[in-house]
Design an enzyme around this catalytic site. Sequence first.
Site, PDB file in Angstrom:
ATOM      1  N   CYS A 120      -4.041  13.746  11.860  1.00  0.00           N
ATOM      2  CA  CYS A 120      -4.903  12.566  11.717  1.00  0.00           C
ATOM      3  C   CYS A 120      -4.854  11.815  13.060  1.00  0.00           C
ATOM      4  CB  CYS A 120      -4.355  11.716  10.585  1.00  0.00           C
ATOM      5  SG  CYS A 120      -5.266  10.217  10.369  1.00  0.00           S
ATOM      6  N   ARG A 122      -4.365  10.220   3.411  1.00  0.00           N
ATOM      7  CA  ARG A 122      -3.253  11.104   3.716  1.00  0.00           C
ATOM      8  C   ARG A 122      -2.278  11.193   2.538  1.00  0.00           C
ATOM      9  NH1 ARG A 122      -1.511  14.125   7.169  1.00  0.00           N
ATOM     10  NH2 ARG A 122       0.709  14.392   7.569  1.00  0.00           N
ATOM     11  N   LYS A 166       0.847  -1.207   0.000  1.00  0.00           N
ATOM     12  CA  LYS A 166       0.000   0.000   0.000  1.00  0.00           C
ATOM     13  C   LYS A 166       0.871   1.241   0.000  1.00  0.00           C
ATOM     14  CE  LYS A 166      -1.676   1.698   3.992  1.00  0.00           C
ATOM     15  NZ  LYS A 166      -1.361   3.119   4.224  1.00  0.00           N
ATOM     16  N   ASN A 167       1.907   1.246   0.864  1.00  0.00           N
ATOM     17  CA  ASN A 167       2.687   2.475   1.054  1.00  0.00           C
ATOM     18  C   ASN A 167       3.671   2.745  -0.072  1.00  0.00           C
ATOM     19  OD1 ASN A 167       1.168   2.951   3.253  1.00  0.00           O
ATOM     20  ND2 ASN A 167       2.702   2.319   4.747  1.00  0.00           N
ATOM     21  N   ARG A 171       0.725  14.556  12.684  1.00  0.00           N
ATOM     22  CA  ARG A 171       1.136  14.266  11.298  1.00  0.00           C
ATOM     23  C   ARG A 171       1.391  15.542  10.486  1.00  0.00           C
ATOM     24  NH1 ARG A 171      -1.593   9.002   8.888  1.00  0.00           N
ATOM     25  NH2 ARG A 171       0.484   8.858   7.995  1.00  0.00           N
ATOM     26  N   PRO A 172       2.359  16.349  10.940  1.00  0.00           N
ATOM     27  CA  PRO A 172       2.693  17.590  10.214  1.00  0.00           C
ATOM     28  C   PRO A 172       3.329  17.274   8.861  1.00  0.00           C
ATOM     29  CG  PRO A 172       4.338  17.129  11.866  1.00  0.00           C
ATOM     30  CD  PRO A 172       3.261  16.099  12.064  1.00  0.00           C
ATOM     31  N   ILE A 173       3.362  18.269   7.966  1.00  0.00           N
ATOM     32  CA  ILE A 173       4.078  18.092   6.684  1.00  0.00           C
ATOM     33  C   ILE A 173       5.115  19.201   6.494  1.00  0.00           C
ATOM     34  CG2 ILE A 173       2.194  16.833   5.534  1.00  0.00           C
ATOM     35  CD1 ILE A 173       1.564  19.445   4.010  1.00  0.00           C
ATOM     36  N   ILE A 216       7.325   6.931  16.911  1.00  0.00           N
ATOM     37  CA  ILE A 216       6.991   7.646  15.670  1.00  0.00           C
ATOM     38  C   ILE A 216       5.694   8.451  15.802  1.00  0.00           C
ATOM     39  CG2 ILE A 216       6.580   7.417  13.185  1.00  0.00           C
ATOM     40  CD1 ILE A 216       9.341   6.380  13.939  1.00  0.00           C
ATOM     41  N   ARG A 231      -8.967  -0.060   3.958  1.00  0.00           N
ATOM     42  CA  ARG A 231      -8.053   0.885   3.288  1.00  0.00           C
ATOM     43  C   ARG A 231      -6.703   0.239   3.004  1.00  0.00           C
ATOM     44  NH1 ARG A 231      -6.216   5.059   6.587  1.00  0.00           N
ATOM     45  NH2 ARG A 231      -4.850   5.283   4.794  1.00  0.00           N
ATOM     46  N   ASP A 246       4.059   0.483  11.992  1.00  0.00           N
ATOM     47  CA  ASP A 246       2.785  -0.017  11.461  1.00  0.00           C
ATOM     48  C   ASP A 246       2.471  -1.423  11.926  1.00  0.00           C
ATOM     49  OD1 ASP A 246       3.196   1.674   8.263  1.00  0.00           O
ATOM     50  OD2 ASP A 246       2.630   2.391  10.247  1.00  0.00           O
TER      51      ASP A 246
HETATM   52  C1  EPZ Z   1       4.354   6.770   6.203  1.00  0.00           C
HETATM   53  O1  EPZ Z   1       3.655   7.869   6.755  1.00  0.00           O
HETATM   54  C2  EPZ Z   1       3.343   5.639   6.147  1.00  0.00           C
HETATM   55  N1  EPZ Z   1       2.223   6.036   5.297  1.00  0.00           N
HETATM   56  C3  EPZ Z   1       2.829   5.348   7.557  1.00  0.00           C
HETATM   57  O2  EPZ Z   1       1.978   4.215   7.452  1.00  0.00           O
HETATM   58  C4  EPZ Z   1       4.005   4.988   8.453  1.00  0.00           C
HETATM   59  O3  EPZ Z   1       3.538   4.823   9.773  1.00  0.00           O
HETATM   60  C5  EPZ Z   1       5.058   6.105   8.413  1.00  0.00           C
HETATM   61  O4  EPZ Z   1       5.448   6.372   7.047  1.00  0.00           O
HETATM   62  C6  EPZ Z   1       6.311   5.746   9.205  1.00  0.00           C
HETATM   63  O5  EPZ Z   1       6.855   4.570   8.672  1.00  0.00           O
HETATM   64  C7  EPZ Z   1       2.384   6.002   3.962  1.00  0.00           C
HETATM   65  O6  EPZ Z   1       3.442   5.664   3.460  1.00  0.00           O
HETATM   66  C8  EPZ Z   1       1.182   6.391   3.142  1.00  0.00           C
HETATM   67  P1  EPZ Z   1       6.645  10.005   8.197  1.00  0.00           P
HETATM   68  P2  EPZ Z   1       4.313   9.354   6.706  1.00  0.00           P
HETATM   69  O7  EPZ Z   1       6.645  11.258   7.422  1.00  0.00           O
HETATM   70  O8  EPZ Z   1       5.145   9.475   5.487  1.00  0.00           O
HETATM   71  C9  EPZ Z   1       7.260  13.272  11.576  1.00  0.00           C
HETATM   72  C10 EPZ Z   1       0.027   2.962   7.705  1.00  0.00           C
HETATM   73  O9  EPZ Z   1      -0.508   2.477   8.711  1.00  0.00           O
HETATM   74  N2  EPZ Z   1       7.124  14.244  10.467  1.00  0.00           N
HETATM   75  O10 EPZ Z   1       7.722   8.995   7.948  1.00  0.00           O
HETATM   76  O11 EPZ Z   1       3.214  10.329   6.944  1.00  0.00           O
HETATM   77  C11 EPZ Z   1       5.921  12.584  11.862  1.00  0.00           C
HETATM   78  O12 EPZ Z   1       5.145  13.348  12.768  1.00  0.00           O
HETATM   79  C12 EPZ Z   1       0.569   4.366   7.754  1.00  0.00           C
HETATM   80  O13 EPZ Z   1       0.178   2.360   6.606  1.00  0.00           O
HETATM   81  C13 EPZ Z   1       7.349  15.588  10.726  1.00  0.00           C
HETATM   82  O14 EPZ Z   1       7.623  15.978  11.857  1.00  0.00           O
HETATM   83  O15 EPZ Z   1       5.241   9.275   7.989  1.00  0.00           O
HETATM   84  C14 EPZ Z   1       6.367  11.274  12.458  1.00  0.00           C
HETATM   85  O16 EPZ Z   1       6.633  11.450  13.841  1.00  0.00           O
HETATM   86  C15 EPZ Z   1       0.317   5.059   9.083  1.00  0.00           C
HETATM   87  N3  EPZ Z   1       7.238  16.469   9.698  1.00  0.00           N
HETATM   88  C16 EPZ Z   1       7.696  10.973  11.739  1.00  0.00           C
HETATM   89  O17 EPZ Z   1       8.122  12.210  11.165  1.00  0.00           O
HETATM   90  C17 EPZ Z   1       6.945  16.079   8.423  1.00  0.00           C
HETATM   91  O18 EPZ Z   1       6.890  16.932   7.512  1.00  0.00           O
HETATM   92  C18 EPZ Z   1       7.598   9.949  10.624  1.00  0.00           C
HETATM   93  O19 EPZ Z   1       6.568  10.373   9.743  1.00  0.00           O
HETATM   94  C19 EPZ Z   1       6.718  14.706   8.181  1.00  0.00           C
HETATM   95  C20 EPZ Z   1       6.822  13.809   9.217  1.00  0.00           C
END
Ligand code: EPZ
Length: 418
Positions: free
Chosen positions: A116, A92, A22-23, A121-123, A326, A396, A304
């Site tokens: 979420c 997302r 999925k990811n 979940r900031p970007i 995380i 999903r 996950d």
């Molecule tokens: C991806 O989410 C996955 N989703 C998530 O899977 C997974 O839990 C996550 O990576 C970690 O492995 C998809 O790939 C669609 P991150 P993502 O950016 O990219 C912080 C599932 O169940 N962060 O790696 O959104 C954030 O808060 C889902 O399949 C910032 O601070 O995760 C977190 O603590 C849930 N600023 C850490 O980084 C940012 O701009 C990791 O988040 C982005 C992230």
Amino acid sequence: MKTLTIQGGQTLSGTVRIGGAKNSAVALIPAAILASDPVTICNVPEITDIEALSNILKHLNVSVKRASESIVIDPSKMENKMITQELSSKLRASYYFMGALLGKYKKVTMYFPGGCKIGERPINLHLKGFEALGATVTIEDNVYTITADKLQGASIYLDTPSVGATINIMLAATLADGTTTIDNAAKEPEIANIATLLNQMGAKVSGAGTSMIKIVGVKELNGCFHEVIPDRIEAGTYLIFGALCGDHLKVDNIIPSHLEALTSKLEEMNIPLEIGIDYIYISKSPSQRSTNIKTLGYPGFPTDLQQPFTTLLTQSSGHSKVEETIWENRFMNVPYLNQMGANIKVNGMKATVDGKTPLHGEKVEATDLRAGASLVAAALIADGQTTITNVEHILRGYEEIVEKLTNVGAKIEINEID
Ligand code: EPZ
């Protein structure tokens, strides 16, 4: 609303075939629009997140043809339009259209949901990358407008190894002028899967899978054929089901090396495994030991799998510890597990599990995708019947979960209620 009803106590045996990740798929599909002609992606999972992305593509006048596990995406007549709340808020990963549309048109306007359930979940790191490439970002009532006269390669450091930010910056940088480096990049296997698609399209991406990725900008990207890697999280979830109630259950079509953080823990817990080239056999342990896990970015223990794994820990004799590093709110499954008979205590981002506790069937709610998987795991071994509501969350990310579990002996059915 859809519900799952599961009669616990069955033994799982036979073969489960794991689908595409999925990811990966949720990033590969937006990435395809960077090409000027058709992209074919095979081994795409049949999950609702893919349907949501296909609807966004159609909104952008991109033709999408699905044929069993393959999808053909033809962006040759696409239009760059605003992506509405109705379309974007379904998942997302819609945020990958930011990097793809910015990379292709130097402009993207889209609604994007804020935090979420599993955390804020900031970007900010995604946006930091786009700005480093020369883009201007404005946000008004959750509508993001990101524009650039031109995109110029840059050296970008990620404060945390974010999967999403790593991929989104890669997408935006492929057609930029000059070279971009991403330092402290995430190393998940899905990132290498996306980089391979981009290189098949004619991009110049190197270092994916390491913490330093280099992208040399090119002028154009073309159509190609690509394959989604097997879903290591779906595979890990079925391994956990097998550890709970399996008898030589075969989890097939996987890449075992992507699951080492889990399989080494399962071995530590005295759970019998037989690891093959692209499959793993697993059975319930006669004497399952407790252990401790701490979630980390790849190759650490995947966040996950934390929630389904916590269900498994309830069947270990002794005291286990779980540390989630995380997501700040990823224990929403715990109250329901305790309602079913578990003994789990949560303190901030840490939890302790004391077992072994027999579980009994209850009516519970899936609060998020992996929490739902955790409740399915509990229901499979609970005494009596469990009803899980809000299973749209589970659908999903778990392709044909009712069919796959039924085929290996589970008593499970899905119902629609008003
Ligand atoms: C991806 O989410 C996955 N989703 C998530 O899977 C997974 O839990 C996550 O990576 C970690 O492995 C998809 O790939 C669609 P991150 P993502 O950016 O990219 C912080 C599932 O169940 N962060 O790696 O959104 C954030 O808060 C889902 O399949 C910032 O601070 O995760 C977190 O603590 C849930 N600023 C850490 O980084 C940012 O701009 C990791 O988040 C982005 C992230």
